[in-house]
Motif scaffolding. Structure first.
Motif, mmCIF file in Angstrom:
data_model
loop_
_atom_site.group_PDB
_atom_site.id
_atom_site.type_symbol
_atom_site.label_atom_id
_atom_site.label_comp_id
_atom_site.label_asym_id
_atom_site.label_seq_id
_atom_site.Cartn_x
_atom_site.Cartn_y
_atom_site.Cartn_z
ATOM 1 N N UNK A 61 0.828 -1.207 0.000
ATOM 2 C CA UNK A 61 0.000 0.000 0.000
ATOM 3 C C UNK A 61 0.868 1.265 0.000
ATOM 4 N N UNK A 62 0.285 2.345 -0.433
ATOM 5 C CA UNK A 62 0.979 3.625 -0.461
ATOM 6 C C UNK A 62 1.464 3.996 0.949
ATOM 7 N N UNK A 63 2.658 4.542 1.026
ATOM 8 C CA UNK A 63 3.206 4.982 2.306
ATOM 9 C C UNK A 63 4.137 3.981 2.967
ATOM 10 N N UNK A 64 4.217 2.773 2.429
ATOM 11 C CA UNK A 64 5.113 1.767 2.991
ATOM 12 C C UNK A 64 6.298 1.551 2.054
ATOM 13 N N UNK A 65 7.410 1.095 2.622
ATOM 14 C CA UNK A 65 8.554 0.689 1.821
ATOM 15 C C UNK A 65 8.617 -0.835 1.817
ATOM 16 N N UNK A 66 9.405 -1.390 0.924
ATOM 17 C CA UNK A 66 9.587 -2.837 0.879
ATOM 18 C C UNK A 66 11.023 -3.148 1.272
ATOM 19 N N UNK A 67 11.150 -4.051 2.202
ATOM 20 C CA UNK A 67 12.445 -4.557 2.618
ATOM 21 C C UNK A 67 12.582 -5.963 2.067
ATOM 22 N N UNK A 68 13.733 -6.252 1.483
ATOM 23 C CA UNK A 68 13.967 -7.554 0.862
ATOM 24 C C UNK A 68 15.071 -8.287 1.610
ATOM 25 N N UNK A 69 14.773 -9.501 2.038
ATOM 26 C CA UNK A 69 15.768 -10.392 2.625
ATOM 27 C C UNK A 69 15.994 -11.494 1.602
ATOM 28 N N UNK A 70 17.239 -11.680 1.161
ATOM 29 C CA UNK A 70 17.480 -12.621 0.064
ATOM 30 C C UNK A 70 17.252 -14.074 0.445
ATOM 31 N N UNK A 71 17.030 -14.874 -0.581
ATOM 32 C CA UNK A 71 16.967 -16.327 -0.386
ATOM 33 C C UNK A 71 18.315 -16.788 0.143
ATOM 34 N N UNK A 72 18.298 -17.823 0.968
ATOM 35 C CA UNK A 72 19.561 -18.330 1.481
ATOM 36 C C UNK A 72 19.363 -19.304 2.615
ATOM 37 N N UNK A 73 20.450 -19.554 3.316
ATOM 38 C CA UNK A 73 20.453 -20.467 4.446
ATOM 39 C C UNK A 73 20.337 -19.656 5.724
ATOM 40 N N UNK A 74 19.441 -20.108 6.599
ATOM 41 C CA UNK A 74 19.148 -19.374 7.831
ATOM 42 C C UNK A 74 19.129 -20.326 9.017
ATOM 43 N N UNK A 75 19.508 -19.804 10.159
ATOM 44 C CA UNK A 75 19.301 -20.517 11.417
ATOM 45 C C UNK A 75 17.993 -19.979 11.985
ATOM 46 N N UNK A 76 17.047 -20.872 12.231
ATOM 47 C CA UNK A 76 15.733 -20.483 12.736
ATOM 48 C C UNK A 76 15.704 -20.707 14.247
ATOM 49 N N UNK A 77 15.506 -19.616 14.980
ATOM 50 C CA UNK A 77 15.392 -19.653 16.431
ATOM 51 C C UNK A 77 13.954 -19.295 16.802
#
Length: 154
Positions: free
Chosen positions: A79-95
């Motif tokens: 929606x208008x007024x928001x920015x988009x943050x992108x986290x790339x595909x990859x390997x992550x440790x999930x806590x």
């Protein structure tokens, strides 16, 4: 300490960015971040709540950008007024952590992450981290890591 190694697709979060100082645990209050969450919670959202951590350095007293908002599947969903943050595909440790006080849950998660780093169980990649809130008392935090499976192949 318990975490899972997972592969994630690219993650997009539409929201409000806040440039925050990287602080030691116990120094969590950031009025700009609290204002961003209040604005988000008082507005209309279009997906599950989430936050990203991007543009950060490793050192305490450095800065990073935290975007608080909601998951989206494309920039067309923003929606208008928001920015988009992108986290790339990859390997992550999930806590994951659950508790009755958000700050305690958050402290517990970062202690787990820093302990895993200190014990050599993970090596952070600092390409972007992502957290989501499966319910009111829980946080799942995905920390970008150097893929240990790739390291083993070398």
């Amino acid at each position: 300490m318990s975490f899972q190694i997972v592969d994630r697709r690219e993650t997009l979060v539409a929201g409000i960015p806040v440039r925050s100082p990287r602080r030691a645990l116990g120094q969590l209050r950031d009025p700009h971040l609290e204002e961003a969450w209040a604005a988000l919670l008082n507005g209309e959202t279009y997906g599950p709540f989430a936050a990203t951590y991007t543009d950060h350095a490793e050192d305490i007293d450095s800065y990073y950008t935290q975007t608080v908002g909601f998951c989206c599947s494309s920039v067309d969903d923003v929606p208008e007024g928001y920015v988009v943050s992108r986290v790339p595909a990859g390997t992550y440790a999930k806590f994951s952590a659950v508790g009755s006080r958000f700050t305690d849950v958050f402290d517990d998660l970062w202690r787990q992450i820093w302990d895993a780093e200190a014990e050599g169980e993970i090596t952070r990649a600092f390409t972007g981290d992502f957290e989501t809130y499966p319910h009111a008392f829980g946080i799942e935090l995905y920390v970008a890591i150097v893929d240990p499976r790739q390291e083993e192949r070398r």
